[in-house]
Design an enzyme around this catalytic site. Structure first.
Site, PDB file in Angstrom:
ATOM      1  N   ILE A 159       0.837  -1.203   0.000  1.00  0.00           N
ATOM      2  CA  ILE A 159       0.000   0.000   0.000  1.00  0.00           C
ATOM      3  C   ILE A 159       0.870   1.249   0.000  1.00  0.00           C
ATOM      4  O   ILE A 159       0.613   2.201  -0.757  1.00  0.00           O
ATOM      5  CB  ILE A 159      -0.961   0.004   1.197  1.00  0.00           C
ATOM      6  CG1 ILE A 159      -1.946  -1.164   1.088  1.00  0.00           C
ATOM      7  CG2 ILE A 159      -1.728   1.326   1.265  1.00  0.00           C
ATOM      8  CD1 ILE A 159      -2.863  -1.331   2.280  1.00  0.00           C
ATOM      9  N   CYS A 206       1.736   1.246   8.309  1.00  0.00           N
ATOM     10  CA  CYS A 206       2.542   0.268   9.041  1.00  0.00           C
ATOM     11  C   CYS A 206       1.630  -0.658   9.845  1.00  0.00           C
ATOM     12  O   CYS A 206       0.515  -0.280  10.208  1.00  0.00           O
ATOM     13  CB  CYS A 206       3.517   0.984   9.971  1.00  0.00           C
ATOM     14  SG  CYS A 206       2.728   2.210  11.040  1.00  0.00           S
ATOM     15  N   PRO A 207       2.090  -1.869  10.146  1.00  0.00           N
ATOM     16  CA  PRO A 207       1.291  -2.772  10.982  1.00  0.00           C
ATOM     17  C   PRO A 207       1.294  -2.305  12.433  1.00  0.00           C
ATOM     18  O   PRO A 207       2.142  -1.497  12.833  1.00  0.00           O
ATOM     19  CB  PRO A 207       2.022  -4.111  10.832  1.00  0.00           C
ATOM     20  CG  PRO A 207       3.441  -3.724  10.541  1.00  0.00           C
ATOM     21  CD  PRO A 207       3.350  -2.481   9.706  1.00  0.00           C
ATOM     22  N   SER A 234      -3.978   2.785   8.512  1.00  0.00           N
ATOM     23  CA  SER A 234      -3.301   1.540   8.899  1.00  0.00           C
ATOM     24  C   SER A 234      -4.063   0.848  10.025  1.00  0.00           C
ATOM     25  O   SER A 234      -4.943   0.034   9.782  1.00  0.00           O
ATOM     26  CB  SER A 234      -1.853   1.825   9.292  1.00  0.00           C
ATOM     27  OG  SER A 234      -1.784   2.725  10.391  1.00  0.00           O
ATOM     28  N   ASP A 259      -9.310   6.530   8.853  1.00  0.00           N
ATOM     29  CA  ASP A 259     -10.249   5.477   8.504  1.00  0.00           C
ATOM     30  C   ASP A 259     -10.308   4.420   9.593  1.00  0.00           C
ATOM     31  O   ASP A 259     -11.134   3.511   9.532  1.00  0.00           O
ATOM     32  CB  ASP A 259      -9.841   4.835   7.169  1.00  0.00           C
ATOM     33  CG  ASP A 259     -10.890   3.877   6.632  1.00  0.00           C
ATOM     34  OD1 ASP A 259     -12.050   4.304   6.489  1.00  0.00           O
ATOM     35  OD2 ASP A 259     -10.556   2.703   6.361  1.00  0.00           O
ATOM     36  N   GLU A 264     -13.424   0.241  17.580  1.00  0.00           N
ATOM     37  CA  GLU A 264     -14.330   0.219  16.433  1.00  0.00           C
ATOM     38  C   GLU A 264     -15.464  -0.770  16.700  1.00  0.00           C
ATOM     39  O   GLU A 264     -15.176  -1.910  17.088  1.00  0.00           O
ATOM     40  CB  GLU A 264     -13.579  -0.173  15.153  1.00  0.00           C
ATOM     41  CG  GLU A 264     -12.512   0.823  14.767  1.00  0.00           C
ATOM     42  CD  GLU A 264     -11.671   0.386  13.577  1.00  0.00           C
ATOM     43  OE1 GLU A 264     -10.852   1.180  13.109  1.00  0.00           O
ATOM     44  OE2 GLU A 264     -11.834  -0.782  13.132  1.00  0.00           O
ATOM     45  N   HIS A 283     -13.759   2.854   8.720  1.00  0.00           N
ATOM     46  CA  HIS A 283     -12.935   1.696   8.338  1.00  0.00           C
ATOM     47  C   HIS A 283     -13.450   1.077   7.037  1.00  0.00           C
ATOM     48  O   HIS A 283     -13.699  -0.140   6.949  1.00  0.00           O
ATOM     49  CB  HIS A 283     -12.905   0.649   9.452  1.00  0.00           C
ATOM     50  CG  HIS A 283     -11.684  -0.227   9.397  1.00  0.00           C
ATOM     51  ND1 HIS A 283     -11.034  -0.679  10.514  1.00  0.00           N
ATOM     52  CD2 HIS A 283     -10.996  -0.731   8.341  1.00  0.00           C
ATOM     53  CE1 HIS A 283     -10.002  -1.428  10.170  1.00  0.00           C
ATOM     54  NE2 HIS A 283      -9.963  -1.479   8.845  1.00  0.00           N
TER      55      HIS A 283
END
Length: 316
Positions: A159, A206-207, A234, A259, A264, A283
């Site tokens: 990405i 990034c993770p 991310s 996002d 969430e 999201h």
């Protein structure tokens, strides 16, 4: 075999997709959003679990003696206890790469929304502003060109690379911070402090792990340029949301677009909803129909290769 799909509601929008393709592998049980007690009960005789964000932890593994495989409708897999999966001999596969194009286009969309002021001008016209104007171009909002600005990308997976390519097409300069630098002769790699100092726009790709948790906090926001624009597509856990709120409230940042959030769906107590100059999407950067179709295809192929004894996209 019994296949359990735990959170179908995260995959389908008004019935625009069917999950019937998984019936070729066995008997499929679908839940829109399975509860914990339901999951414990269904897991008892399940061979394959397919999930998006459902938490599969030690208790679930211990309740599922027949479980052989977990397929994830996502790239991230922090909802799965992968270490315990390994101990139990359960294969876990994700769907990396399915959403690259969709997320990249959302990032570019955020940038253009922020600097062109298209949403504000659209609302101005629809509220009757242009009809009341005495000039043909009422310059109500201050817009800017993105050409020549510097975008700092944190993380350089598929990405991040797609965002770099798209941004350069608009004449945006790109710098990248990543823990694993692989020189390619075209990308300028920098340390994090340099990226924070030089970037007009920063986008996280990034993770979420111990190193990235809350990496964007009061200290890092303060190191950014005054008036910079911040984007996160991310993971919500990479950002201290109180620090982001304060950076927007004080005007340190000219705006932000996110996002993803730490919690969430969005918490009722979240301050970000009331922050100035912020764009928040629920999201959904990954969610265009073509993207979700691609996702289902990858998860289907993951199961097929697992059953053939040669699993692809394997995490454990």
């Amino acid at each position: 075999m019994k296949l359990l799909i735990t959170d179908c509601a995260t995959l389908k929008s008004n019935g625009d997709l069917t999950l019937d393709n998984f019936k070729q592998f066995g008997e499929v049980y679908e839940y829109d959003n399975i509860s914990r007690p339901e999951l414990l009960k269904e897991a008892a005789d399940t061979d394959i679990i397919l999930c998006n964000k459902t938490v599969i932890d030690k208790e679930i593994f211990d309740s599922a003696p027949a479980l052989r495989y977990i397929g994830i409708f996502a790239t991230g897999y922090n909802n799965i206890d992968t270490e315990y999966a390994k101990k139990k001999g359960v294969t876990v596969c994700n769907a990396g790469g399915y959403s690259t194009n969709a997320v990249a286009q959302q990032v570019i969309g955020y940038i253009l929304m922020h600097y062109t002021k298209i949403p504000q001008y659209d609302a101005f016209v629809k509220n009757g502003g242009w009809k009341k104007s005495e000039v043909f171009s009422p310059l109500v909002f201050s817009s800017e060109e993105v050409f020549g600005k510097t975008l700092g990308i944190v993380g350089y997976g598929s990405i991040g690379k797609a965002v770099e390519k798209a941004a350069k097409g608009l004449g945006i300069n790109v710098i990248v911070y990543t823990r694993t630098v692989r020189e390619n002769g075209a990308t300028r790699f920098v340390d994090l402090d340099t990226l924070l100092k030089e970037s007009d726009i920063i986008s996280l790709h990034c993770p979420l792990n111990e190193q990235s948790a809350d990496m964007m906090n009061e200290e890092t926001f303060n190191k950014m340029k005054d008036g910079a624009f911040f984007i996160n597509t991310s993971r919500g856990g990479t950002v201290d949301e109180d620090a982001l709120y304060n950076a927007l409230r004080t005007g340190k940042l000219s705006g932000a677009a996110v996002d993803v959030l730490k919690r969430e769906p969005m918490s009722r107590e979240s301050l970000l909803e009331t922050a100035p100059n912020i764009i928040i999407t629920p999201h959904t950067a990954w969610a265009p129909l073509a993207t979700r179709k691609r996702l289902l295809g990858i998860v289907e192929e993951n199961i097929r290769t697992f059953l053939q004894g040669n699993p692809q996209n394997r995490i454990v």
